[in-house]
Motif scaffolding. Structure first.
Motif, PDB file in Angstrom:
ATOM      1  N   GLN A 103      -2.647  12.539   3.222  1.00 32.75           N
ATOM      2  CA  GLN A 103      -3.252  12.247   1.932  1.00 32.75           C
ATOM      3  C   GLN A 103      -2.207  12.212   0.821  1.00 32.75           C
ATOM      4  N   GLY A 104      -1.139  12.920   1.028  1.00 29.49           N
ATOM      5  CA  GLY A 104      -0.060  12.889   0.042  1.00 29.49           C
ATOM      6  C   GLY A 104       0.690  11.573   0.063  1.00 29.49           C
ATOM      7  N   ILE A 105       0.766  10.984   1.251  1.00 30.98           N
ATOM      8  CA  ILE A 105       1.486   9.697   1.354  1.00 30.98           C
ATOM      9  C   ILE A 105       0.576   8.543   0.960  1.00 30.98           C
ATOM     10  N   ALA A 116      -4.885   5.282  -5.861  1.00 32.41           N
ATOM     11  CA  ALA A 116      -3.639   5.224  -6.633  1.00 32.41           C
ATOM     12  C   ALA A 116      -3.741   4.235  -7.795  1.00 32.41           C
ATOM     13  N   LEU A 117      -4.252   3.024  -7.543  1.00 34.62           N
ATOM     14  CA  LEU A 117      -4.323   2.005  -8.591  1.00 34.62           C
ATOM     15  C   LEU A 117      -5.347   2.363  -9.662  1.00 34.62           C
ATOM     16  N   SER A 118      -6.510   2.818  -9.222  1.00 33.07           N
ATOM     17  CA  SER A 118      -7.547   3.150 -10.200  1.00 33.07           C
ATOM     18  C   SER A 118      -7.119   4.340 -11.066  1.00 33.07           C
ATOM     19  N   GLN A 119      -6.474   5.351 -10.468  1.00 29.80           N
ATOM     20  CA  GLN A 119      -6.003   6.497 -11.242  1.00 29.80           C
ATOM     21  C   GLN A 119      -4.857   6.111 -12.177  1.00 29.80           C
ATOM     22  N   ALA A 120      -3.982   5.223 -11.689  1.00 34.30           N
ATOM     23  CA  ALA A 120      -2.885   4.755 -12.546  1.00 34.30           C
ATOM     24  C   ALA A 120      -3.431   3.979 -13.734  1.00 34.30           C
ATOM     25  N   TYR A 121      -4.493   3.225 -13.495  1.00 37.29           N
ATOM     26  CA  TYR A 121      -5.121   2.480 -14.591  1.00 37.29           C
ATOM     27  C   TYR A 121      -5.717   3.433 -15.625  1.00 37.29           C
ATOM     28  N   GLU A 151       1.815   3.448 -16.456  1.00 40.53           N
ATOM     29  CA  GLU A 151       1.734   3.983 -15.096  1.00 40.53           C
ATOM     30  C   GLU A 151       1.249   2.911 -14.117  1.00 40.53           C
ATOM     31  N   LEU A 152       0.268   2.104 -14.564  1.00 45.65           N
ATOM     32  CA  LEU A 152      -0.259   1.040 -13.698  1.00 45.65           C
ATOM     33  C   LEU A 152       0.825   0.012 -13.382  1.00 45.65           C
ATOM     34  N   GLY A 153       1.581  -0.385 -14.390  1.00 46.46           N
ATOM     35  CA  GLY A 153       2.646  -1.361 -14.160  1.00 46.46           C
ATOM     36  C   GLY A 153       3.728  -0.826 -13.250  1.00 46.46           C
ATOM     37  N   ILE A 166       0.836  -1.210   0.000  1.00 45.60           N
ATOM     38  CA  ILE A 166       0.000   0.000   0.000  1.00 45.60           C
ATOM     39  C   ILE A 166       0.870   1.258   0.000  1.00 45.60           C
ATOM     40  N   PHE A 167       1.918   1.257   0.838  1.00 47.61           N
ATOM     41  CA  PHE A 167       2.753   2.455   0.989  1.00 47.61           C
ATOM     42  C   PHE A 167       3.456   2.807  -0.317  1.00 47.61           C
ATOM     43  N   TYR A 168       4.129   1.830  -0.925  1.00 43.95           N
ATOM     44  CA  TYR A 168       4.929   2.159  -2.108  1.00 43.95           C
ATOM     45  C   TYR A 168       4.074   2.362  -3.351  1.00 43.95           C
ATOM     46  N   ILE A 169       2.933   1.683  -3.432  1.00 37.93           N
ATOM     47  CA  ILE A 169       2.025   1.975  -4.554  1.00 37.93           C
ATOM     48  C   ILE A 169       1.518   3.406  -4.446  1.00 37.93           C
ATOM     49  N   SER A 170       1.118   3.762  -3.233  1.00 38.75           N
ATOM     50  CA  SER A 170       0.555   5.087  -3.024  1.00 38.75           C
ATOM     51  C   SER A 170       1.605   6.181  -3.186  1.00 38.75           C
ATOM     52  N   THR A 171       2.745   6.032  -2.524  1.00 37.98           N
ATOM     53  CA  THR A 171       3.773   7.077  -2.572  1.00 37.98           C
ATOM     54  C   THR A 171       4.396   7.200  -3.959  1.00 37.98           C
ATOM     55  N   SER A 172       4.598   6.075  -4.662  1.00 39.68           N
ATOM     56  CA  SER A 172       5.188   6.156  -6.001  1.00 39.68           C
ATOM     57  C   SER A 172       4.243   6.862  -6.974  1.00 39.68           C
ATOM     58  N   TYR A 173       2.956   6.596  -6.860  1.00 33.23           N
ATOM     59  CA  TYR A 173       2.006   7.290  -7.743  1.00 33.23           C
ATOM     60  C   TYR A 173       1.954   8.779  -7.387  1.00 33.23           C
ATOM     61  N   SER A 174       1.899   9.087  -6.060  1.00 32.58           N
ATOM     62  CA  SER A 174       1.835  10.480  -5.631  1.00 32.58           C
ATOM     63  C   SER A 174       3.083  11.246  -6.045  1.00 32.58           C
ATOM     64  N   ALA A 175       4.252  10.595  -5.963  1.00 32.07           N
ATOM     65  CA  ALA A 175       5.512  11.273  -6.252  1.00 32.07           C
ATOM     66  C   ALA A 175       5.687  11.521  -7.741  1.00 32.07           C
TER      67      ALA A 175
END
Length: 421
Positions: A178-180, A185-190, A196-198, A156-165
């Motif tokens: 909310q930034g962390i 994250a997954l739905s927006q990356a999709y 981006e999703l991968g 959860i942490f790295y999916i969320s932070t990597s997308y946010s960053a």
């Protein structure tokens, strides 16, 4: 009765015994042709008298065979020899069976010990030369219970932070938390694209791989592996620092004024949020790595115990197969023993009974019939047709006599009368 007396009086008793002894000693059969002739002459060849005479001759022959112990011993010699051979074979087979049964007992004792070892090794592995903690199973499952939620947290942490960053655009209402942690994250990356999703989906596995490498390097303690482990920690810390820097920069720019300086490393180092993001990821990663290493070590101990148990179970299976083979051999030997017992019993009954040399009796009875018929042909004064009929009747009486005594065979020399008959 007069005819039987005539049979007995054909030769004086002393002379008869002497001649009989001489014939026995010389192994010469007695010739009954003359006695048949004389008896036939005394009764004018009557067929009824022939029947009685043949029965009397057989009884006398049978009694003589019974009391002739020397001859009986000679006749029984093949059976005695066979009895000795069968008895010896029986003893050998019995010993062979006992040896196989002893082997089975040894195998069963070994199997019992092996089964005890498979149970006891978990409680006292040191007794079997295994350098493991006997509580490794409990520690292993405890570690698994801690490792699973930590793994979910890192995902959860790295999916969320990597997308946010790298991909997310913050709005002014976005807080540090909310930034962390960004639930979408997954739905927006999709929505942004498969690339981006991968990226956000598989980037946590980079950290898992780094943790696995650290565990592997720790398995062999030397300077090179120590340096490699230190390098992996540095790389992980730098990556977490980059993520924290990018997120903190976006949050800083939301509240930036015209007179505020541009976000830089000194500002990042002074930001509590920067260090919070680093430690929320890096510290959890270190904890995950330590727990993972602990679980792998306990799993290795469990593997040692399980390998020990598997070896013992395989050995048990091999010994059980050997027991089945031995039992099959015992069954075959038992069948042979049963056959030997049966034959030995038969032979013993034969030896306890008596042996009748039927060919000798058939010879003397045939001689007696020959003498009987000789008188009819030579001296009996009746018609030719009557003579032929009488001859045929006498022959029929003789054949019935032989058949009734079950002596009408040429397949064997002697007939055995066992004790049980």
């Amino acid at each position: 009765m007069g005819i039987l007396k005539k049979l007995a009086s054909l030769r004086p008793k002393n002379e008869e015994k002497e001649v009989t002894l001489k014939k026995v000693e010389n192994n010469e059969p007695k010739d009954y042709t003359h006695e048949g002739y004389e008896t036939s002459k005394s009764c004018q060849g009557r067929e009824y008298t022939l029947k009685i005479s043949l029965e009397a001759i057989y009884q006398k022959f049978e009694n003589d065979c019974k009391i002739d112990l020397a001859n009986q011993e000679r006749l029984k010699q093949p059976y005695t020899t066979e009895l000795k051979g069968k008895t010896t074979a029986l003893l050998n087979k019995t010993e062979e069976k006992e040896e196989l049964e002893n082997e089975i007992n040894i195998y069963e004792e070994e199997i019992d010990k092996l089964r005890h070892d498979t149970i006891n090794v978990r409680r006292n592995p040191q007794e079997y030369g295994l350098d493991v903690d006997k509580r490794s199973t409990a520690k292993f499952w405890t570690g698994i219970c801690l490792l699973l939620p930590l793994t979910v947290y890192i995902l959860i942490f790295y999916i969320s932070t990597s997308y946010s960053a790298f991909f997310r655009t913050f709005d002014p209402s976005t807080s540090l938390f909310q930034g962390i942690f960004y639930p979408k994250a997954l739905s927006q990356a999709y929505k942004d694209g498969l690339l981006e999703l991968g990226f956000v989906l598989f980037i946590p596995f980079v950290f898992f791989a780094l943790g696995y490498l650290i565990h592997m390097f720790q398995s062999k303690k030397d300077i090179v592996n120590t340096l490699k482990i230190a390098a992996l920690f540095v790389i992980t810390f730098l990556f977490d620092s980059i993520l924290a820097y990018l997120i903190e920069e976006k949050l800083y720019n939301l509240n930036k004024t015209f007179d505020s300086p541009d976000f830089n490393i000194p500002i990042a180092f002074q930001s509590v949020g920067f260090w919070l993001i680093i430690f929320a990821g890096f510290v959890s990663y270190i904890v995950w790595g330590l727990v993972f290493d602990f679980v792998m070590k306990e799993h290795s101990d469990r593997d040692k115990i399980q390998c020990f148990i598997n070896d013992r179970l395989e050995e048990i299976q091999n010994k059980e197969q050997n027991i089945l083979k031995l039992k099959g051999g015992i069954k075959i030997i038992q069948d042979e023993i049963t056959g030997f017992d049966k034959r030995i019993s038969e032979l013993q009954n034969i030896i306890d009974g008596f042996v009748l040399p039927i060919r000798n009796y058939k010879l003397l009875s045939a001689q007696y019939l020959k003498g009987w018929q000789k008188y009819i042909d030579a001296e009996l004064r009746i018609g030719v047709n009557e003579k032929n009929d009488l001859q045929l009747t006498c022959r029929k009486i003789y054949d019935n006599h032989i058949t009734k005594l079950d002596l009408d065979t040429d397949d064997y020399q002697n007939k055995v009368y066992t004790k049980t008959l």
